[in-house]
Design an enzyme around this catalytic site. Structure first.
Site, PDB file in Angstrom:
ATOM      1  N   GLY A   6      21.983   1.489   5.319  1.00  0.00           N
ATOM      2  CA  GLY A   6      20.589   1.737   5.983  1.00  0.00           C
ATOM      3  C   GLY A   6      20.650   1.002   7.477  1.00  0.00           C
ATOM      4  N   LEU A   8      20.885   2.490  10.211  1.00  0.00           N
ATOM      5  CA  LEU A   8      20.143   3.277  11.333  1.00  0.00           C
ATOM      6  C   LEU A   8      18.500   3.227  10.974  1.00  0.00           C
ATOM      7  CD1 LEU A   8      22.440   6.369  11.472  1.00  0.00           C
ATOM      8  CD2 LEU A   8      22.783   4.311  12.757  1.00  0.00           C
ATOM      9  N   GLY A   9      18.216   2.597  10.112  1.00  0.00           N
ATOM     10  CA  GLY A   9      16.787   2.387   9.765  1.00  0.00           C
ATOM     11  C   GLY A   9      16.001   1.315  10.524  1.00  0.00           C
ATOM     12  N   GLN A  10      14.669   1.080  10.159  1.00  0.00           N
ATOM     13  CA  GLN A  10      13.926   0.251  11.041  1.00  0.00           C
ATOM     14  C   GLN A  10      14.576  -1.270  11.190  1.00  0.00           C
ATOM     15  OE1 GLN A  10      10.157  -1.082   9.017  1.00  0.00           O
ATOM     16  NE2 GLN A  10       9.230  -1.385  11.172  1.00  0.00           N
ATOM     17  N   ASP A  50      26.204   7.886   1.118  1.00  0.00           N
ATOM     18  CA  ASP A  50      25.042   7.685   0.350  1.00  0.00           C
ATOM     19  C   ASP A  50      25.404   6.589  -0.454  1.00  0.00           C
ATOM     20  OD1 ASP A  50      23.391  10.129  -2.013  1.00  0.00           O
ATOM     21  OD2 ASP A  50      23.311   8.139  -1.742  1.00  0.00           O
ATOM     22  N   TYR A 140       7.025   1.958  -5.126  1.00  0.00           N
ATOM     23  CA  TYR A 140       7.937   1.012  -4.143  1.00  0.00           C
ATOM     24  C   TYR A 140       7.649  -0.570  -4.684  1.00  0.00           C
ATOM     25  CZ  TYR A 140       8.946  -1.089   0.181  1.00  0.00           C
ATOM     26  OH  TYR A 140       9.440  -1.806   1.247  1.00  0.00           O
ATOM     27  N   LYS A 144      10.732  -2.685  -6.230  1.00  0.00           N
ATOM     28  CA  LYS A 144      11.069  -3.832  -5.579  1.00  0.00           C
ATOM     29  C   LYS A 144      10.982  -5.061  -6.620  1.00  0.00           C
ATOM     30  CE  LYS A 144      12.270  -2.486  -1.422  1.00  0.00           C
ATOM     31  NZ  LYS A 144      13.393  -2.561  -0.764  1.00  0.00           N
TER      32      LYS A 144
HETATM   33  C1  VAH Z   1       5.861  -0.402   3.708  1.00  0.00           C
HETATM   34  N1  VAH Z   1       6.670  -1.582   5.592  1.00  0.00           N
HETATM   35  O1  VAH Z   1       4.741  -0.463   4.209  1.00  0.00           O
HETATM   36  C2  VAH Z   1       6.847  -1.356   4.251  1.00  0.00           C
HETATM   37  C3  VAH Z   1       6.612  -2.870   3.929  1.00  0.00           C
HETATM   38  C4  VAH Z   1       4.848  -4.601   3.077  1.00  0.00           C
HETATM   39  C5  VAH Z   1       4.974  -3.084   3.384  1.00  0.00           C
HETATM   40  O2  VAH Z   1       7.069  -2.797   2.472  1.00  0.00           O
HETATM   41  O3  VAH Z   1       6.121   0.233   2.799  1.00  0.00           O
END
Ligand code: VAH
Length: 314
Positions: A6, A8-10, A50, A140, A144
């Site tokens: 990742g 190239l990500g934030q 990938d 998400y 996590k």
């Molecule tokens: C999101 N920036 O908004 C992420 C982060 C706490 C938020 O995990 O999904």
């Protein structure tokens, strides 16, 4: 050698730059889904990879004699709600593979980002502690939380040195917003400069924990440099940064751009934001590995606007 997924990500973009500064480009291998092009990354090498392709990942680890992996490839909260099964697979399985490789002795250290999204219902909104019950209500957050449990399991059972931080919303100017719920706090700066106005999909008094990217990178490098024996948390460290609302951020931006106007039109991400804490207790990270912060909301706003003006040619 260091591998970043990742890249190239934030987070990946900035973490790669800092790791290159510290270790030299020849020791940093960046990877991402994009096809290589000139100027794509500051790393010495780039692998189009990938992370779900376990065989390819293992081959890259062997080819470059990778010892440390920063595994950042992931879908964020907004995007994950739209593609639950893909998000579950992508956000968890590659982490498990890297833990397996560490267990086999193929790699020796892993960093993996968790999130304040692991917190959900049944806990207070303010000053949320390290060991409260985790009831995430988003895809998400579930992914996590599960990733954290795997990190703890591989440490407890096999002594795998996998380290993690529960990031708050991260704000930066080098990469555009990427589908996160907190990314209103990134978009707002682009639109403040381009349009002098912003319609926020998060309501005005919704406080969320946030952190400027420079502080997030510093924290990550501090955790990774800490002696293993100092670490008391092997799931993921709370990190709270600063808490603010869209209204408070808009007021800071108005100090730099007086004609800026904010309006509100909540969307599906408001429900996600409502399920998250407003502020976090990160005292354990401060004790274990000397976490500290440099950027408050004013310093961040000034730095964002200064750099975006150059980036956008304003
Ligand atoms: C999101 N920036 O908004 C992420 C982060 C706490 C938020 O995990 O999904």
């Amino acid at each position: 050698k260091i591998l970043i997924t990742g890249a190239l990500g934030q987070i990946g973009t900035e973490l790669t730059n800092r790791l290159v500064e510290i270790h030299g480009a020849e020791n940093v291998i960046a990877s991402g889904l994009d096809r290589w092009q000139k100027g794509l990354t500051s790393a010495g090498y780039y692998e189009r990879m990938d992370v779900s392709n376990t065989q390819l990942v293992r081959q890259v680890i062997k080819d470059y004699e990778i010892t440390t992996v920063y595994h950042l490839a992931s879908l964020l909260s907004g995007t994950s709600e739209k593609q639950p099964l893909f998000a579950w697979k992508l956000n968890v399985e590659p982490l498990l593979n890297f833990c397996e490789m560490a267990k086999e002795g193929l790699i020796s250290k892993i960093f993996w980002p968790s999130s304040i999204a692991v917190f959900g219902t049944g806990i207070p909104k303010e000053n949320v502690g390290q060991d409260v019950v985790l009831n995430p209500t988003t895809v998400y957050g579930i992914s996590k939380m599960s990733g954290e449990k795997w990190c703890e399991y591989y440490f407890d059972k096999y002594g795998v040195d996998v380290r993690s931080i529960r990031y708050p919303g991260l704000i930066s100017w080098k990469t555009p917003a990427g589908g996160g719920t907190t990314d209103y706090a990134v978009e707002i700066f682009y639109e403040a400069l381009e349009e002098k106005k912003y319609k926020s999909y998060i309501t005005e008094n919704t406080a969320m924990p946030m952190l400027y990217m420079d502080d997030a990178i510093d924290a990550t490098l501090k955790l990774m440099a800490a002696p293993k024996e100092n670490l008391t948390i092997h799931s993921s460290y709370n990190l709270g940064g600063m808490s603010f609302t869209p209204k408070e951020l808009a007021a800071e931006i108005k100090k730099e751009i007086p004609e800026f106007e904010i309006s509100y039109d909540a969307d599906f991400r408001q429900k996600i934001a409502d399920s998250w804490p407003a502020s976090i207790d990160d005292s354990i990270a401060k004790k274990d590995w000397d976490l500290n912060y440099t950027f408050g909301i004013s310093e961040m706003t000034q730095d964002m606007i200064k750099n975006l003006k150059i980036k956008l040619g304003k």
